[in-house]
Structures are given as structure tokens and as C-alpha cells.
Scaffold this motif. Structure first.
Motif: not given
Length: 344
Positions: A64, A285, A289
Motif C-alpha cells: 500500500a 493500510t 498510504r
């Protein structure tokens, strides 16, 4: 003006235009060559990635992170390099690995959660550090404040203590007549885990639950022993403390919980992806990011001291009814109605 004079002036004008054209083209070519030369000789930024778990265990989050970097124009192996350092579940290795990244003179260090950001900060006060998550960055001494970090560290805060308490509440609501909960934690877990455990003890007392703290090594033998201890203590459900080390071993933990028919509440949705009963927590995740966005900003000139530490904003409550059926648990409708996702 005589015809001869006009022709001379006309010729001079043509010569001047040619010279201007040649000079313009030369300038453009020089600029292009200079740009190409700068790209060829320019330094490719190097990121150090420091993690206290394993490469395979944290692969989904790393993917990610890399995907978000790619969206921002940073492609690994093309215009950016990443130096990975994994402690392989041995947190005592973190200072050595952090020092290694400093020796390599990386441009920036991305530090995953738990004790990792602190190890990175102890290794350098000048190289920018982006933490993917920290339960209490101010309390740990990582930043001066969330709004104004003030040093070389910034990134994300995952609100772990508050979410642990919520996770315990949800577990009590989901398991009728629950009286004892086993909390899996690692020995020598450190100040972060101690803070979280202290919060859970207070929450358990308020909920009239007995919290059985079970230390475990994070290998199969250690985990099997921990679940045997949980059965001996007659716990009605289990939890794990959040962090990359438990996250990396989520598959055997879920399998042992099912095998021992123990309801379990986990901090990350990836535990449910492996067949776990339910998870309540921040979207990890998403935090990775967002860490990539901070990496992009710093590589483009921003200073960590000027980038506020952001808190988790996406939270998920997921229930797996297939897993509930496996262990013979009926989850009340009122609990199912609160879930963001119910897997049937």
C-alpha cells in the motif's frame, strides 16, 4: 531609398534573423542538454524503511505504501531507492538497524509502529523520520506536540490505547456472559505496550472483566504455549496488543484461536482476512498510504518540524460470521448492526 541600399538592408535583416534563430536554438539545446545531464548525474533519493517484524508479515502494508508513492510519481528502482531493514521479531536489533541506515546516509527514514520510531530518533536528529503509526508520539518524546512536531519526526498516530478499550467493550458485547479475557503480549514489550496494558486493565475493571495477561514469544511454539495457558486460566476470549510483531504472526494466531474455540477481537482487518472472528481498529493500510504522502512532501523540500502529526481517521469494525459458526458462537444482532462489514 535607392534599390541597391534597400537590398543591402534587406540582406542585413535576413542575416540578423538567422543569427537570432541560431542563438535561440543553441540556447534551447544547451538548456535541454543541461537538464538531461542533471537528470543523469542527479542523486536518486534513498528511503530507509525500518520495521520490527518481518518482510513477509508486513508485505500487505508495504505494498500500500509503495502504490501510493507510485501515484505520487516515486517509482522504486526508477527514481527512488528503498533500503529495507527488518528486525525479524527481535526488537533488540532495532538500534543496530537504525544506525546502519544512518551510516548509509539515507535521505529519509520511514519507521513503522511500536518501538521503531524511537529507535530511529535515537540514531539521528537530522535525517527526517516519518512514522507510520504511534500510539502516543508526545508521551514517547517523539514530537513536541502533534500540531508542531518541532524536530526531525512527523507522521501518523494510530490512537491505540483508545481503540484497545473499545475493542474490549465490543468483545464483551459479542460474547454472552464473558468474565475472563486473555491478553497476549510479548515479554520486554517496552513502554508503549505498558501504556496500552495499563489502559486495558482500567477498562477491564470498569467492564467487570478479569484481564489475564499472557506473555508469549512470537514463534509457533511460544504461541501454542500461550493458548494452552489461556485455556488453563479458563478465559472466555482473547485479544492481542496492537503492533507489527503480532500483525506479522496473524495467521498462526487466528488458527490457534479457532482450534481452541476461543472468540478473539483483533486490531487489524487483516486478521479477519485470515479467518479471524472480528477486528476493530484504525485502517492500517490507510496509515501507510498517508505516510507515503509525507515522504513525498519531505522529498520535495518540506521539513518534518512543519508537518503536523495526523491521527487515524478511518476506523473499521468487521465481523466474520463464518468464524463465529466454526467456534459455535452466536453474535447478538445489536452487535452485528454496529459493524461496518459482516462476512457471511
Amino acid at each position: 531609398m535607392r534599390k541597391g541600399e534597400w537590398q543591402v538592408d534587406r540582406g542585413r535583416e535576413k542575416d540578423m534573423k538567422k543569427k537570432i534563430t541560431v542563438l535561440t536554438l543553441s540556447a534551447i539545446l544547451f538548456a535541454l542538454c543541461g537538464s538531461v545531464d542533471a537528470q543523469q548525474t542527479g542523486k536518486v533519493p534513498r528511503i530507509g524503511f525500518l520495521d520490527n517484524s518481518t518482510a513477509s508479515g508486513n508485505a500487505v502494508r508495504l505494498e500500500a505504501f509503495r502504490q501510493e508513492l507510485s501515484k505520487l510519481g516515486w517509482i522504486e528502482g526508477k527514481n527512488i531507492a528503498i533500503e529495507y531493514r527488518f528486525a525479524e521479531q527481535k526488537r533488540e536489533r532495532l538500534p543496530e538497524l537504525a544506525a546502519d541506515l544512518v551510516r548509509l546516509k539515507v535521505d529519509l527514514i520511514v519507521a513503522s509502529g511500536g518501538p521503531t520510531p524511537l529507535a530511529a530518533k535515537k540514531a539521528t536528529t537530522t535525517i527526517p523520520i516519518v512514522m507510520t503509526t504511534s500510539p502516543d508520539p508526545v508521551g514517547e518524546g517523539l514530537v513536541a506536540s502533534l500540531a508542531r512536531p518541532g524536530g526531525n519526526v512527523t507522521g501518523l498516530s494510530g490512537l491505540a490505547p483508545e481503540l484497545n478499550t473499545k475493542r474490549l467493550e465490543v468483545l464483551k458485547d459479542a460474547v454472552p456472559k464473558l468474565a475472563r479475557v486473555g491478553l497476549l503480549r510479548t515479554p520486554r514489550a517496552g513502554i508503549i505496550s505498558d501504556i496500552q496494558t495499563k489502559e486495558l486493565r482500567a477498562a477491564a475493571q470498569a467492564l467487570k472483566l478479569k484481564l489475564e495477561e499472557i506473555e508469549t514469544e512470537l514463534d509457533l511454539k511460544g504461541l501454542e504455549s500461550a493458548f494452552q495457558t489461556a485455556k488453563q486460566k479458563q478465559v472466555g476470549a482473547i485479544m492481542t496488543t496492537p503492533g507489527n510483531r503480532f500483525f506479522a504472526e496473524r495467521k498462526p494466531i487466528v488458527e490457534l484461536a479457532v482450534k481452541n474455540r476461543l472468540p478473539a477481537s483483533y486490531p487489524d482487518k487483516e486478521f479477519v482476512d485470515e479467518g479471524g472472528l472480528m477486528s476493530y481498529g484504525a485502517d492500517s493500510t490507510d496509515l501507510y498510504r498517508r505516510a507515503a504522502v509525507y515522504v513525498d512532501k519531505i522529498l520535495k523540500g518540506a521539513k518534518p518540524a512543519d508537518l503536523p502529526v495526523q491521527q487515524a481517521t478511518k476506523f473499521e469494525f468487521i465481523i466474520n460470521l463464518k468464524a463465529a459458526k466454526q467456534i459455535g458462537l452466536t453474535i447478538p444482532v445489536r452487535v452485528l448492526e454496529r459493524a461496518n462489514q459482516v462476512i457471511r
